[in-house]
Design an enzyme around this catalytic site. Structure first.
Site, PDB file in Angstrom:
ATOM      1  N   LYS A 247      72.932 122.371 128.005  1.00 43.34           N
ATOM      2  CA  LYS A 247      74.226 122.575 128.662  1.00 43.34           C
ATOM      3  C   LYS A 247      75.215 123.079 127.624  1.00 43.34           C
ATOM      4  O   LYS A 247      75.507 122.389 126.649  1.00 43.34           O
ATOM      5  CB  LYS A 247      74.717 121.244 129.272  1.00 43.34           C
ATOM      6  CG  LYS A 247      76.180 121.279 129.752  1.00 43.34           C
ATOM      7  CD  LYS A 247      76.612 119.965 130.406  1.00 43.34           C
ATOM      8  CE  LYS A 247      78.105 119.964 130.732  1.00 43.34           C
ATOM      9  NZ  LYS A 247      78.583 118.691 131.315  1.00 43.34           N
ATOM     10  N   ASP A 252      85.301 122.003 129.098  1.00 47.29           N
ATOM     11  CA  ASP A 252      85.235 121.428 130.445  1.00 47.29           C
ATOM     12  C   ASP A 252      86.596 120.835 130.816  1.00 47.29           C
ATOM     13  O   ASP A 252      86.916 119.719 130.424  1.00 47.29           O
ATOM     14  CB  ASP A 252      84.134 120.341 130.492  1.00 47.29           C
ATOM     15  CG  ASP A 252      83.996 119.726 131.885  1.00 47.29           C
ATOM     16  OD1 ASP A 252      84.597 120.265 132.841  1.00 47.29           O
ATOM     17  OD2 ASP A 252      83.270 118.722 132.002  1.00 47.29           O
ATOM     18  N   LYS A 259      90.461 117.187 134.989  1.00 46.03           N
ATOM     19  CA  LYS A 259      90.366 115.928 134.241  1.00 46.03           C
ATOM     20  C   LYS A 259      91.765 115.445 133.880  1.00 46.03           C
ATOM     21  O   LYS A 259      92.637 116.261 133.596  1.00 46.03           O
ATOM     22  CB  LYS A 259      89.599 116.165 132.936  1.00 46.03           C
ATOM     23  CG  LYS A 259      88.104 116.269 133.090  1.00 46.03           C
ATOM     24  CD  LYS A 259      87.430 116.329 131.729  1.00 46.03           C
ATOM     25  CE  LYS A 259      85.937 116.572 131.858  1.00 46.03           C
ATOM     26  NZ  LYS A 259      85.205 115.444 132.464  1.00 46.03           N
ATOM     27  N   ASP A 270      81.387 119.589 125.048  1.00 48.05           N
ATOM     28  CA  ASP A 270      80.512 119.714 126.214  1.00 48.05           C
ATOM     29  C   ASP A 270      79.458 120.818 126.028  1.00 48.05           C
ATOM     30  O   ASP A 270      78.647 121.061 126.903  1.00 48.05           O
ATOM     31  CB  ASP A 270      81.374 119.975 127.463  1.00 48.05           C
ATOM     32  CG  ASP A 270      80.846 119.268 128.694  1.00 48.05           C
ATOM     33  OD1 ASP A 270      80.035 118.337 128.539  1.00 48.05           O
ATOM     34  OD2 ASP A 270      81.225 119.666 129.816  1.00 48.05           O
ATOM     35  N   ASP A 329      84.191 118.877 138.587  1.00 45.31           N
ATOM     36  CA  ASP A 329      83.970 118.332 137.241  1.00 45.31           C
ATOM     37  C   ASP A 329      82.498 117.964 137.022  1.00 45.31           C
ATOM     38  O   ASP A 329      82.081 117.701 135.898  1.00 45.31           O
ATOM     39  CB  ASP A 329      84.874 117.112 137.033  1.00 45.31           C
ATOM     40  CG  ASP A 329      85.002 116.731 135.568  1.00 45.31           C
ATOM     41  OD1 ASP A 329      84.572 117.531 134.708  1.00 45.31           O
ATOM     42  OD2 ASP A 329      85.533 115.641 135.285  1.00 45.31           O
ATOM     43  N   GLU A 331      80.074 119.875 136.803  1.00 48.50           N
ATOM     44  CA  GLU A 331      79.715 121.295 136.653  1.00 48.50           C
ATOM     45  C   GLU A 331      78.451 121.496 135.822  1.00 48.50           C
ATOM     46  O   GLU A 331      77.726 122.460 136.024  1.00 48.50           O
ATOM     47  CB  GLU A 331      80.887 122.067 136.016  1.00 48.50           C
ATOM     48  CG  GLU A 331      80.979 122.031 134.472  1.00 48.50           C
ATOM     49  CD  GLU A 331      81.125 120.633 133.889  1.00 48.50           C
ATOM     50  OE1 GLU A 331      81.609 119.739 134.609  1.00 48.50           O
ATOM     51  OE2 GLU A 331      80.743 120.419 132.721  1.00 48.50           O
ATOM     52  N   ARG A 333      75.655 119.952 135.748  1.00 48.15           N
ATOM     53  CA  ARG A 333      74.422 119.899 136.542  1.00 48.15           C
ATOM     54  C   ARG A 333      74.228 121.183 137.344  1.00 48.15           C
ATOM     55  O   ARG A 333      73.100 121.541 137.679  1.00 48.15           O
ATOM     56  CB  ARG A 333      74.445 118.652 137.436  1.00 48.15           C
ATOM     57  CG  ARG A 333      75.587 118.618 138.407  1.00 48.15           C
ATOM     58  CD  ARG A 333      75.757 117.250 139.053  1.00 48.15           C
ATOM     59  NE  ARG A 333      76.400 116.282 138.159  1.00 48.15           N
ATOM     60  CZ  ARG A 333      76.591 115.009 138.472  1.00 48.15           C
ATOM     61  NH1 ARG A 333      76.170 114.535 139.628  1.00 48.15           N
ATOM     62  NH2 ARG A 333      77.182 114.198 137.630  1.00 48.15           N
TER      63      ARG A 333
END
Ligand code: BES
Ligand code: ZN
Ligand code: ZN
Length: 486
Positions: A247, A252, A259, A270, A329, A331, A333
């Protein structure tokens, strides 16, 4: 750092400073020359305690045991105490537990991981005088170890720690400077330098052609284009095909499900999964491991803007499954869903994804531990056993039939969040499992590195910030597999 090996006894070697590990408070050992003075100074050789004596120029470091990770922490403590002094050369002897190779590597890994500092943005950088580390072949319990074993393992440790420190650098670099295009640049540079490593970089057009609509949705509001980066290391003597998927969210924000400010801070980390996948393939090639390795990086940022993807959107992923988005959020996955689908075209014997996927994993396991998720419990056990000596911590998180029902949607094949607020690390794994083909279910491992990838405070030989989580773990896993295949 330069390393040298000398056959002389530890105390006879000439160096500006010597490092003595005091194991389990044993001050009666042959290398302790200042027992009385140490007592006067109040040094009790507790774990982490250090004391430099003036006359003998020995740095005593308290260590609990000869366990390889205790030794790593000890040599990290030693180098931290020395790195800002005037000493140019350091000597140390050998401390063997069971495996000589591991023991040598642990000392070097502790030095190299402990001396790391992310300085790119500091106007005043540390001036490090230390240039040379000299190993004496003399051993703590008078065991013998060959010079070639020492040499080989110093080299291996340097490859492993360079890769870890590369991942740390990538993770620590701020989001305005490290984007999907930086991943592209770094990946191409690595492939150009290394024999047997090739790199393909795919852009938005390719993602559209491949129907990677989940990945594309996450990128929508970002001014920076997405990149799917596919590195391959193909040695002649390959015995297995291992595919890593990382990933690579270079930032993010949470997207429209924004967030809160305090949780957004540190979301430059991230991208840690992709950083690890890149570092692993580099080191695997340098170590000449007998595996065909692929590293597939899904690189983009999760931004906000007028064209951002929305909660309520339904996305059709590459494998044709529909996904109802209920939280932008979640995201990572989505990016992984499409990258995992792409990865399986290449028929992995083993498929491992690495991601800072869920805050829930950090709540479950604490900051220092990677969550290991998958269908194959034997594979999980085997993985955990083989990575033990890397010093990276793992804990399995098991699926169960009730959790498996929680990522359902009424209007799409699956939903990107769970209907329950509990068990989020596992339900994220359940979501990912929708994108694993039947024939790969037993070969797949999902590593949630959200905890250890980035921490506000230093721990062991890890500094505050990026730790390079996943890198040593997987290199130790592969080295261990390779050893067995011999
Ligand atoms: N990148 C985060 C996960 C994360 C959290 C990593 C803390 C490192 C530290 C991920 O994209 C995310 O935001 N996950 C959500 C999922 C939720 C919306 C189901 C989370 O964990 O809150
Ligand atoms: Zn997120
Ligand atoms: Zn994320």
């Amino acid at each position: 750092m330069k390393y040298k090996i000398e056959k002389e006894n530890f105390l006879d070697i000439k160096a500006e400073v010597g490092v003595v590990f005091v194991i389990d408070k044993n001050l009666e050992h042959k290398w302790v020359c200042d027992a009385k003075k140490l007592e006067k100074l109040g040094f009790q050789a507790g774990d982490g305690e250090v004391c430099l004596t003036q006359k003998s120029k020995l740095l005593y470091v308290g260590v609990n045991s000869l366990d390889s990770d205790d030794i790593r922490v000890a040599s990290s403590n030693a180098i931290k105490a020395i790195k800002n002094t005037k000493f140019k050369s350091l000597k140390i002897a050998l401390y063997l537990d069971e495996c000589p190779a591991l023991a040598v590597r642990s000392i070097v890994e502790g030095f190299e991981l402990g001396i790391y500092k992310f300085e790119k943005y500091l106007s005043k950088k540390d001036k490090i005088n230390l240039k040379e580390i000299i190993f004496s072949t003399e051993e703590y319990n008078d065991k013998n170890i060959s010079q070639t074993t020492i040499e080989n393992n110093i080299n291996k440790a340097l490859i492993i720690t360079n890769a870890t420190n590369l991942a740390r650098d990538i993770v620590n670099t701020p989001p305005q400077d490290y984007t999907s295009l930086s991943f592209e640049k770094d990946a191409l540079e690595i492939s150009e330098k290394l024999e047997n490593v090739t790199c393909k970089v795919y852009d938005e057009e390719f993602l559209k052609k491949e129907n990677m609509n989940a990945f594309l949705a996450v990128n929508k509001a970002s001014p920076i284009p997405p990149r799917l980066i596919h590195l391959t290391y193909k040695p002649k003597n390959s015995i297995k095909r291992v595919i890593y998927v990382g990933k690579g969210l270079t930032y993010d924000t949470g997207g429209l499900s924004l967030k809160p400010s305090s949780s957004m801070v540190s979301m430059k980390a991230d991208k840690s999964g992709a950083a690890a996948a890149l570092a692993i393939i580099k080191a695997a090639a340098e170590l000449k491991l007998p595996f065909e390795i692929h590293s597939i990086l899904g690189a983009t940022e999760n931004a906000i803007g007028g064209d951002a993807y929305k909660p309520d959107d339904i996305l059709i992923a590459r494998n044709k499954k529909s996904i109802e988005v209920k939280n932008t959020d979640a995201e990572g996955r989505l990016v992984l869903a499409d990258c995992l689908s792409y990865a399986q075209d290449f028929k992995p014997d083993l498929l491992i994804d690495m991601a800072t996927l869920t805050g829930a994993c950090v709540v479950a396991l604490g900051e220092y531990t990677t969550g290991v998720i998958g269908f194959n419990h034997d594979l999980i056990n085997d993985f955990e056993n083989r990575v033990k000596y890397s010093g990276e911590l793992t804990n399995p998180l098991r699926f169960n039939k009730y959790l498996k029902t929680l990522v359902k949607s009424n209007i799409a094949d699956t939903c990107n969040i769970s209907s329950s607020r509990y068990g989020g690390a596992i339900t994220a794994g359940v979501f990912l499992s929708n994108f694993i083909e039947e024939e790969n279910k037993q070969n797949w491992l999902h590593l949630d590195i959200a905890g250890p990838a980035f921490t506000d405070n230093a721990w062991g030989y890890n500094p505050a910030g990026g730790s390079g989580a996943g890198v040593r773990m997987n290199l130790y896993y592969l080295m261990n597999l390779a050893k067995e295949a011999k």
